[in-house]
Motif scaffolding. Structure first.
Motif, PDB file in Angstrom:
ATOM      1  N   CYS A  92       0.853  -1.203   0.000  1.00 55.50           N
ATOM      2  CA  CYS A  92       0.000   0.000   0.000  1.00 55.50           C
ATOM      3  C   CYS A  92       0.884   1.247   0.000  1.00 55.50           C
ATOM      4  CB  CYS A  92      -0.920  -0.002   1.220  1.00 55.50           C
ATOM      5  SG  CYS A  92      -2.026   1.425   1.275  1.00 55.50           S
ATOM      6  N   PHE A  94       1.149   4.693  -0.128  1.00 49.84           N
ATOM      7  CA  PHE A  94       0.213   5.822  -0.030  1.00 49.84           C
ATOM      8  C   PHE A  94       0.570   6.903  -1.043  1.00 49.84           C
ATOM      9  CE2 PHE A  94      -0.318   3.587   3.868  1.00 49.84           C
ATOM     10  CZ  PHE A  94      -1.621   3.825   4.258  1.00 49.84           C
ATOM     11  N   SER A 141      -9.502  -6.366   3.332  1.00 43.66           N
ATOM     12  CA  SER A 141      -9.320  -5.231   4.242  1.00 43.66           C
ATOM     13  C   SER A 141     -10.659  -4.553   4.486  1.00 43.66           C
ATOM     14  CB  SER A 141      -8.373  -4.208   3.599  1.00 43.66           C
ATOM     15  OG  SER A 141      -8.363  -3.010   4.342  1.00 43.66           O
ATOM     16  N   ILE A 142     -10.728  -3.836   5.592  1.00 46.25           N
ATOM     17  CA  ILE A 142     -11.845  -2.901   5.797  1.00 46.25           C
ATOM     18  C   ILE A 142     -11.907  -1.946   4.597  1.00 46.25           C
ATOM     19  CG2 ILE A 142     -10.436  -1.243   7.087  1.00 46.25           C
ATOM     20  CD1 ILE A 142     -12.831  -0.643   8.854  1.00 46.25           C
ATOM     21  N   SER A 143     -10.754  -1.776   3.936  1.00 43.67           N
ATOM     22  CA  SER A 143     -10.676  -0.891   2.762  1.00 43.67           C
ATOM     23  C   SER A 143     -11.412  -1.446   1.551  1.00 43.67           C
ATOM     24  CB  SER A 143      -9.209  -0.633   2.396  1.00 43.67           C
ATOM     25  OG  SER A 143      -8.548  -0.017   3.459  1.00 43.67           O
ATOM     26  N   GLN A 151      -5.373   5.969  -1.111  1.00 45.30           N
ATOM     27  CA  GLN A 151      -5.375   4.506  -1.287  1.00 45.30           C
ATOM     28  C   GLN A 151      -6.296   4.082  -2.441  1.00 45.30           C
ATOM     29  OE1 GLN A 151      -6.594   3.821   2.877  1.00 45.30           O
ATOM     30  NE2 GLN A 151      -4.905   2.386   3.008  1.00 45.30           N
ATOM     31  N   TYR A 154      -5.076   0.996  -3.941  1.00 44.38           N
ATOM     32  CA  TYR A 154      -5.065  -0.109  -2.973  1.00 44.38           C
ATOM     33  C   TYR A 154      -6.481  -0.619  -2.673  1.00 44.38           C
ATOM     34  CZ  TYR A 154      -4.478  -2.246   1.710  1.00 44.38           C
ATOM     35  OH  TYR A 154      -4.496  -3.084   2.804  1.00 44.38           O
ATOM     36  N   GLY A 185      -8.845  -4.376  10.162  1.00 39.39           N
ATOM     37  CA  GLY A 185      -9.015  -2.922  10.275  1.00 39.39           C
ATOM     38  C   GLY A 185      -7.662  -2.250  10.240  1.00 39.39           C
ATOM     39  N   ILE A 191       3.376  -1.898   6.868  1.00 39.62           N
ATOM     40  CA  ILE A 191       2.629  -1.306   5.747  1.00 39.62           C
ATOM     41  C   ILE A 191       2.148   0.115   6.077  1.00 39.62           C
ATOM     42  CG2 ILE A 191       0.224  -2.002   6.205  1.00 39.62           C
ATOM     43  CD1 ILE A 191       0.069  -3.060   3.324  1.00 39.62           C
ATOM     44  N   ASN A 192       1.909   0.362   7.361  1.00 40.87           N
ATOM     45  CA  ASN A 192       1.411   1.701   7.721  1.00 40.87           C
ATOM     46  C   ASN A 192       2.350   2.465   8.664  1.00 40.87           C
ATOM     47  OD1 ASN A 192       0.803   0.143   9.998  1.00 40.87           O
ATOM     48  ND2 ASN A 192      -1.231  -0.283   9.202  1.00 40.87           N
ATOM     49  N   TRP A 196       1.611   6.277   9.787  1.00 42.78           N
ATOM     50  CA  TRP A 196       1.195   6.550  11.166  1.00 42.78           C
ATOM     51  C   TRP A 196       2.209   7.383  11.943  1.00 42.78           C
ATOM     52  CZ3 TRP A 196      -1.253   1.182  12.833  1.00 42.78           C
ATOM     53  CH2 TRP A 196      -2.399   0.971  12.051  1.00 42.78           C
TER      54      TRP A 196
HETATM   55  C1  LIG Z   1      -2.270   0.289   5.105  1.00 42.33           C
HETATM   56  C2  LIG Z   1      -3.275   0.986   5.928  1.00 42.33           C
HETATM   57  O1  LIG Z   1      -2.746   1.613   7.030  1.00 42.33           O
HETATM   58  C3  LIG Z   1      -4.339   0.068   6.427  1.00 42.33           C
HETATM   59  O2  LIG Z   1      -4.517  -0.903   5.422  1.00 42.33           O
HETATM   60  C4  LIG Z   1      -5.776  -1.125   5.307  1.00 42.33           C
HETATM   61  O3  LIG Z   1      -6.215  -1.922   4.523  1.00 42.33           O
HETATM   62  C5  LIG Z   1      -6.563  -0.323   6.257  1.00 42.33           C
HETATM   63  O4  LIG Z   1      -7.655   0.212   5.644  1.00 42.33           O
HETATM   64  C6  LIG Z   1      -5.622   0.722   6.695  1.00 42.33           C
HETATM   65  O5  LIG Z   1      -5.786   1.849   5.887  1.00 42.33           O
END
Ligand SMILES: C[C@H](O)[C@@H]1OC(=O)[C@H](O)[C@@H]1O
Ligand code: NAI
Length: 251
Positions: A92, A94, A141-143, A151, A154, A185, A191-192, A196
């Protein structure tokens, strides 16, 4: 007889925790890793053997269809058909929408979605041919359900993964192979890590998650393992959200 499990992208993060979880049941675990990550993969292999399992390390960049075919040939030669396939590998990077060029779009699509398609096709073909039942569990993913301003490339792959599992639940269910997606979530992994460093964003996640904490890789590994158990045999074509309640916490 110990189960044979492939966890793609298990050098680090959720994949590593999942590989280690299967190691604890004494499974034979294929640790897939991309070029350049052998040291991390070795650490995963150590965790598997500490738990009583056995590992087979296979380098393959999932964006490379030939590498996927080579991985399938090697695993089948060594251990035969899988019992459990966990499609976990993902990236991912960003990026703002207007800065996403075709090269980046394709890379994310190829690793996250096309890679999972190719891996699932190669490994379930062998399971079907041998009449071997099993599980495909894919890390979506929640995504898949929400968006992200940085994203766009992604989130579309994650919706694609969830969709792939739904169609394959129909194709493979009659062969005794169930297909489900796990939707993490916000989980603390590499990955983040950079994203963060934005304290405001991290605060937002922490406040939105009703259980009061960011998730850890083991929180997801445990659910993936549960979905591989006999008690989960009637679950097929589902999205299983594992987010501490973040999604439902609108107001
Ligand atoms: C990579 C993100 O921090 C993390 O990945 C996901 O799929 C979640 O939605 C978060 O955004
Ligand atoms: N951490 C989070 O908050 C969330 C993560 N996810 C998903 O979880 C999965 C695992 O990610 P994390 O453990 O969080 O991140 P991570 O960055 O720690 O792990 C990613 C894994 O994928 C592997 N990988 C990357 N590119 C690869 C390639 N071309 N071929 C083979 N393997 C490759 C890496 O070696 C690594 O083991 C991903 O699919 C991600 O989208 C989903 C929702 C939330």
């Amino acid at each position: 007889m110990s189960r044979t499990v492939l966890v793609t992208g298990s050098a680090r993060g959720i994949g590593r925790a999942t590989a280690a979880r299967f190691g604890k049941e004494g499974a034979r675990v294929v640790v897939n890793y991309p070029p350049g990550e052998r040291d991390h993969a070795d650490e995963t292999a150590q965790l598997i053997s500490d738990g009583g399992g056995t590992s087979l390390l296979v380098e393959a960049d999932l964006a490379d269809p030939q590498a996927v075919q080579r991985m399938a040939a090697e695993v089948h030669e060594e251990w035969g058909a899988l019992d459990v396939l966990v499609n976990n590998a993902g990236i991912c990077p960003f990026k703002d929408f207007f800065d996403i060029d075709l090269e980046l779009w394709d890379r994310v699509q190829h690793v996250n979605l096309r890679g999972a398609f190719l891996v699932t096709q190669a490994f379930t073909k062998r399971m079907v041919d041998e009449g071997k039942p099993g599980r495909v569990i894919s890390v979506s993913s929640i995504s898949a359900w929400v968006g992200g301003s940085q994203q766009v490339h992604y989130c579309t792959t994650k919706a694609g993964i969830s969709s792939l599992m739904k169609s394959l639940a129909i194709v493979l269910g009659p062969h005794g192979i169930t297909c489900n997606a796990v939707l993490p979530g916000a989980i603390a992994t590499d990955i983040n890590k950079d994203d963060w460093t934005n304290a405001e964003k991290l605060d937002y996640f922490n406040q939105r998650i009703p259980v009061g904490r960011i998730g850890q890789p083991d929180d997801i590994a445990g659910v993936i393992w549960l979905l591989s158990q006999p008690e989960s045999s009637y679950l097929n074509g589902s999205d299983v959200l594992v987010d501490g309640g973040m999604f439902v916490n609108l107001q």
